[in-house]
Design an enzyme around this catalytic site. Structure first.
Site, PDB file in Angstrom:
ATOM      1  N   CYS A  97      40.601 -24.713 130.269  1.00  8.08           N
ATOM      2  CA  CYS A  97      42.333 -25.522 129.041  1.00  8.08           C
ATOM      3  C   CYS A  97      42.264 -23.913 128.769  1.00  8.08           C
ATOM      4  O   CYS A  97      41.573 -22.982 128.063  1.00  8.08           O
ATOM      5  CB  CYS A  97      40.945 -26.091 128.224  1.00  8.08           C
ATOM      6  SG  CYS A  97      42.164 -26.491 126.714  1.00  8.08           S
ATOM      7  N   CYS A 147      50.726 -22.218 116.959  1.00  7.54           N
ATOM      8  CA  CYS A 147      51.730 -23.453 117.423  1.00  7.54           C
ATOM      9  C   CYS A 147      53.184 -24.293 116.377  1.00  7.54           C
ATOM     10  O   CYS A 147      52.374 -24.574 115.021  1.00  7.54           O
ATOM     11  CB  CYS A 147      50.910 -24.831 117.673  1.00  7.54           C
ATOM     12  SG  CYS A 147      52.214 -26.152 118.278  1.00  7.54           S
ATOM     13  N   CYS A 172      45.858 -31.377 113.860  1.00 11.60           N
ATOM     14  CA  CYS A 172      44.659 -29.575 114.855  1.00 11.60           C
ATOM     15  C   CYS A 172      45.318 -28.827 114.294  1.00 11.60           C
ATOM     16  O   CYS A 172      45.460 -28.005 113.058  1.00 11.60           O
ATOM     17  CB  CYS A 172      46.402 -29.756 115.810  1.00 11.60           C
ATOM     18  SG  CYS A 172      46.341 -28.693 116.965  1.00 11.60           S
ATOM     19  N   GLU A 190      52.339 -25.043 122.774  1.00  7.37           N
ATOM     20  CA  GLU A 190      53.272 -26.384 123.051  1.00  7.37           C
ATOM     21  C   GLU A 190      53.592 -25.442 124.307  1.00  7.37           C
ATOM     22  O   GLU A 190      54.724 -24.763 124.314  1.00  7.37           O
ATOM     23  CB  GLU A 190      54.116 -26.752 122.579  1.00  7.37           C
ATOM     24  CG  GLU A 190      54.741 -27.732 123.011  1.00  7.37           C
ATOM     25  CD  GLU A 190      54.580 -28.572 123.625  1.00  7.37           C
ATOM     26  OE1 GLU A 190      53.863 -30.046 123.302  1.00  7.37           O
ATOM     27  OE2 GLU A 190      55.062 -29.031 125.285  1.00  7.37           O
ATOM     28  N   SER A 207      50.236 -30.426 129.151  1.00  7.16           N
ATOM     29  CA  SER A 207      49.945 -31.723 127.818  1.00  7.16           C
ATOM     30  C   SER A 207      50.950 -31.472 127.297  1.00  7.16           C
ATOM     31  O   SER A 207      51.458 -29.866 126.338  1.00  7.16           O
ATOM     32  CB  SER A 207      49.128 -31.133 128.058  1.00  7.16           C
ATOM     33  OG  SER A 207      48.792 -32.086 126.268  1.00  7.16           O
ATOM     34  N   SER A 245      50.645 -36.108 124.675  1.00  7.21           N
ATOM     35  CA  SER A 245      50.199 -35.803 123.176  1.00  7.21           C
ATOM     36  C   SER A 245      50.417 -37.322 122.599  1.00  7.21           C
ATOM     37  O   SER A 245      51.886 -37.288 121.750  1.00  7.21           O
ATOM     38  CB  SER A 245      49.988 -35.370 122.152  1.00  7.21           C
ATOM     39  OG  SER A 245      49.488 -34.510 122.985  1.00  7.21           O
ATOM     40  N   LEU A 246      50.483 -38.703 122.235  1.00  8.60           N
ATOM     41  CA  LEU A 246      51.015 -40.221 122.100  1.00  8.60           C
ATOM     42  C   LEU A 246      50.593 -40.519 120.536  1.00  8.60           C
ATOM     43  O   LEU A 246      50.971 -39.869 119.928  1.00  8.60           O
ATOM     44  CB  LEU A 246      50.464 -41.144 123.115  1.00  8.60           C
ATOM     45  CG  LEU A 246      51.703 -42.185 122.794  1.00  8.60           C
ATOM     46  CD1 LEU A 246      53.137 -42.282 123.169  1.00  8.60           C
ATOM     47  CD2 LEU A 246      50.975 -43.571 123.394  1.00  8.60           C
TER      48      LEU A 246
HETATM   49  S1  SF4 Z   1      48.583 -30.346 119.187  1.00 12.87           S
HETATM   50 FE1  SF4 Z   1      49.040 -29.319 120.625  1.00 12.87          FE
HETATM   51  S2  SF4 Z   1      51.533 -28.861 120.260  1.00 12.87           S
HETATM   52 FE2  SF4 Z   1      50.632 -29.908 118.060  1.00 12.87          FE
HETATM   53  S3  SF4 Z   1      50.532 -28.693 116.916  1.00 12.87           S
HETATM   54 FE3  SF4 Z   1      48.651 -29.242 118.377  1.00 12.87          FE
HETATM   55  S4  SF4 Z   1      48.598 -27.272 119.670  1.00 12.87           S
HETATM   56 FE4  SF4 Z   1      50.719 -27.847 119.000  1.00 12.87          FE
END
Ligand code: SF4
Length: 352
Positions: A115, A122, A129, A172, A203, A226-227
């Protein structure tokens, strides 16, 4: 100056960011034939040499000059944390400008999965997250993305050449599109690691124009969306990007992606207790999944200190999955790996 880009190197470019074609161009500037690039690629990616020493089929003069043409240095592996069962390892790489990036290698009976991160931090601030809490520090270069794979492969001794690669680490990936694609093409090169496109999954939280662009790359890459929510009202809260590209637009792009690549799209759905794990959520999720070639991956939430969300009990995860099974074509529940070293999904971001 674009402060989100990696600092420009002052010396030669890093080898790991060069396609074989670009390497051949650099060598041609020195009057060297293209097959020298083939040989160097093979030494580095297939025989895992990390310096020109021992690249015995290269002329001595080229071996001596190679590092002046392209730097072979990999980022320093600052930390490797392993779980007690030794199945999951989190890697922290120290980049040239002092930034740190995290990657995770996960082994199951069937496969090894790497991964990787596409950005340091981000900007999208999904509310569950850890990476989102950091904000965006900068984009990674193609070399820094490839280097994560090489570092994890070196650690595992390249026993499993048939690993899978998922862009589900920090950042992202579709917000750092060009370097991500350059890295994928380098890893896909038949004289390099020769990683099959079907073994790579990108993703995204839903950058619709870039999903459409990815569909036109001519590579059957896996796409994971990522729904996490089945209504715009809830998704606006969980994934703020939804305010820009709401569900209808996102799902239309995902449907087109599946049609053009022949791949089923993975719908990632993080289960948050009492938030999106109710019966009506399962019904709506089943309807969404039936409407496009897809499979659903349920991810029981991995806690992040300071965030309000709770992981559902195993019984309610089970009940949600059972509710979905008759309605959706394919449903899996992700077996969480790496929670004890803050390496599970949504936990990357300096928590170790
Ligand atoms: S889930 Fe992915 S897109 Fe959303 S804040 Fe975390 S790293 Fe960024």
């Amino acid at each position: 100056m674009d402060t989100l880009s990696a600092p420009s190197p002052t010396g030669p470019p890093n080898f790991y960011g060069l396609s074989r074609g670009l390497l051949a161009d650099r060598l041609a500037g020195q009057g060297l034939p293209p097959y020298r690039a083939d040989q160097i690629f093979s030494w580095v990616y297939q025989k895992h040499r990390r310096s020109p020493d021992g690249m015995t089929n290269l002329p001595t003069a080229l071996r001596e000059r190679l590092e002046a043409l392209c730097e072979l240095r990999l980022p320093e592996v600052a930390t490797v944390l392993g779980t007690r069962d030794a199945l999951t390892h989190k890697f922290v790489l120290g980049l040239a400008d002092g930034a740190r990036v995290e990657s995770v290698a996960m082994r199951t009976e069937k496969r090894l999965t790497f991964c990787v991160s596409s950005q340091v931090g981000c900007a999208l601030k999904c509310t569950f997250c850890a990476t989102g809490l950091m904000g965006l520090q900068r984009n990674l270069t193609a070399a820094e993305i490839v280097a994560q794979v090489v570092a994890m492969g070196d650690f595992h001794g390249w026993q499993d050449d048939r690993f899978n690669l998922v862009f589900m680490g920090m950042g992202e990936p579709l917000a750092n599109y060009q370097p991500m694609m350059e890295a994928i093409r380098i890893l896909h090169d038949p004289l390099g690691i020769h990683l099959g496109a079907r073994r790579v999954t990108v993703s995204t939280s839903g950058i619709v124009p870039q999903i459409r662009r990815l569909a036109g790359e001519g590579l059957p890459l896996g796409l994971a969306v990522s729904l996490h929510a089945t209504t715009d009202a809830l998704r606006d809260r969980l994934v703020p990007l939804n305010r820009r590209w709401p569900l209808a637009e996102l799902l239309a792009a995902a449907r087109d992606y599946g049609r053009r690549t022949g791949r089923r799209v993975t719908l990632e759905y993080t289960l948050l207790a009492g938030v999106n794990d109710r019966d009506e959520d399962a019904v709506r999720l089943g309807a969404i999944a039936r409407d496009l070639p897809s499979k659903i991956n349920l991810i029981p939430y991995n806690p992040v200190p300071g965030l309000q969300w709770q992981r559902p009990t195993p019984e309610s995860v089970d009940a949600f999955a059972k509710r979905l099974w008759p309605m959706a074509p394919a449903v899996t529940v992700r077996h969480t790996q790496g929670g004890e070293i803050w390496a599970a999904c949504g936990q990357l971001g300096g928590l170790a």
